[in-house]
Design a protein around this motif. Structure first.
Motif, PDB file in Angstrom:
ATOM      1  N   THR A 115      32.971  52.704  52.633  1.00 33.00           N
ATOM      2  CA  THR A 115      32.879  51.276  52.938  1.00 33.00           C
ATOM      3  C   THR A 115      33.828  50.481  52.052  1.00 33.00           C
ATOM      4  O   THR A 115      34.508  49.566  52.523  1.00 33.00           O
ATOM      5  CB  THR A 115      31.428  50.784  52.763  1.00 33.00           C
ATOM      6  N   CYS A 116      33.897  50.842  50.796  1.00 36.76           N
ATOM      7  CA  CYS A 116      34.826  50.169  49.880  1.00 36.76           C
ATOM      8  C   CYS A 116      36.262  50.331  50.373  1.00 36.76           C
ATOM      9  O   CYS A 116      37.037  49.373  50.365  1.00 36.76           O
ATOM     10  CB  CYS A 116      34.673  50.726  48.471  1.00 36.76           C
ATOM     11  N   ARG A 117      36.617  51.529  50.813  1.00 37.88           N
ATOM     12  CA  ARG A 117      37.977  51.753  51.330  1.00 37.88           C
ATOM     13  C   ARG A 117      38.240  50.878  52.550  1.00 37.88           C
ATOM     14  O   ARG A 117      39.317  50.289  52.691  1.00 37.88           O
ATOM     15  CB  ARG A 117      38.196  53.223  51.660  1.00 37.88           C
ATOM     16  N   CYS A 176      29.849  48.088  46.403  1.00 40.55           N
ATOM     17  CA  CYS A 176      29.904  49.453  46.937  1.00 40.55           C
ATOM     18  C   CYS A 176      30.432  50.426  45.885  1.00 40.55           C
ATOM     19  O   CYS A 176      29.917  51.536  45.738  1.00 40.55           O
ATOM     20  CB  CYS A 176      30.786  49.506  48.183  1.00 40.55           C
ATOM     21  N   THR A 177      31.448  50.006  45.142  1.00 36.84           N
ATOM     22  CA  THR A 177      32.010  50.856  44.094  1.00 36.84           C
ATOM     23  C   THR A 177      30.974  51.129  43.014  1.00 36.84           C
ATOM     24  O   THR A 177      30.809  52.275  42.569  1.00 36.84           O
ATOM     25  CB  THR A 177      33.259  50.188  43.484  1.00 36.84           C
ATOM     26  N   LEU A 209      36.924  48.042  53.218  1.00 35.44           N
ATOM     27  CA  LEU A 209      37.000  46.641  52.813  1.00 35.44           C
ATOM     28  C   LEU A 209      38.235  46.301  51.995  1.00 35.44           C
ATOM     29  O   LEU A 209      38.665  45.155  51.974  1.00 35.44           O
ATOM     30  CB  LEU A 209      35.743  46.265  52.020  1.00 35.44           C
ATOM     31  N   THR A 210      38.806  47.281  51.299  1.00 33.10           N
ATOM     32  CA  THR A 210      39.918  46.968  50.407  1.00 33.10           C
ATOM     33  C   THR A 210      41.282  47.389  50.932  1.00 33.10           C
ATOM     34  O   THR A 210      42.294  46.895  50.460  1.00 33.10           O
ATOM     35  CB  THR A 210      39.711  47.607  49.019  1.00 33.10           C
ATOM     36  N   ARG A 254      34.143  39.635  50.854  1.00 35.43           N
ATOM     37  CA  ARG A 254      34.613  41.000  51.115  1.00 35.43           C
ATOM     38  C   ARG A 254      34.845  41.746  49.796  1.00 35.43           C
ATOM     39  O   ARG A 254      34.442  42.893  49.645  1.00 35.43           O
ATOM     40  CB  ARG A 254      35.900  40.926  51.936  1.00 35.43           C
ATOM     41  N   ALA A 292      32.867  44.992  48.344  1.00 36.29           N
ATOM     42  CA  ALA A 292      33.587  46.204  47.952  1.00 36.29           C
ATOM     43  C   ALA A 292      33.258  46.582  46.506  1.00 36.29           C
ATOM     44  O   ALA A 292      33.063  47.751  46.187  1.00 36.29           O
ATOM     45  CB  ALA A 292      35.096  45.994  48.111  1.00 36.29           C
TER      46      ALA A 292
END
Length: 124
Positions: A63-65, A24-25, A67-68, A17, A21
């Motif tokens: 997507t990063c948000r 993605c960043t 996942l994190t 995960r 992330a």
């Protein structure tokens, strides 16, 4: 023994995960940078590159948000977000492939798509 296996699976899930992330960043940064380099008054093809880069950056950021951050998204929702991100990244990579000196950005997009695919495989 079962709890050790469950713990190992949880660690693997969290590592995948985080890797997704992070990809993605990196993709969001590369796409935003590429989009900013395109002259908005340029040709229609340049406008497609700019729009696709902006869209990819926004999808990767979202997507990063997901996942994190702590969220209540269920597995189906997470799969949908990851698949959307994967698809947009691949489309963006194809657009970047047609642009001079955009090979690095295209590869970052492909790496993000791979990370999304690999992470989805951990969702069972």
């Amino acid at each position: 023994m079962a709890s050790t296996r469950s713990q190992q699976e949880l660690f693997r899930f969290l590592e995948d995960r985080f890797a997704c992330a992070q990809a993605c960043t990196e993709c969001a940064r590369a796409c935003a940078l590429r989009a900013s380099l395109v002259d908005p008054r340029g040709t229609e093809g340049q406008e497609v590159v700019r729009r696709k880069g902006i869209m990819c950056a926004e999808v990767c950021d979202a997507t990063c948000r997901v996942l994190t951050e702590q969220n209540d998204m269920d597995e189906a929702g997470m799969r949908f977000q990851l698949e959307w991100c994967r698809t947009v990244c691949l489309e963006c990579a194809w657009v970047f492939d047609e642009q001079p000196s955009a090979e690095g950005s295209a590869e970052v997009c492909r790496a993000c798509a791979r990370a999304c695919t690999e992470f989805m495989a951990t969702l069972v």
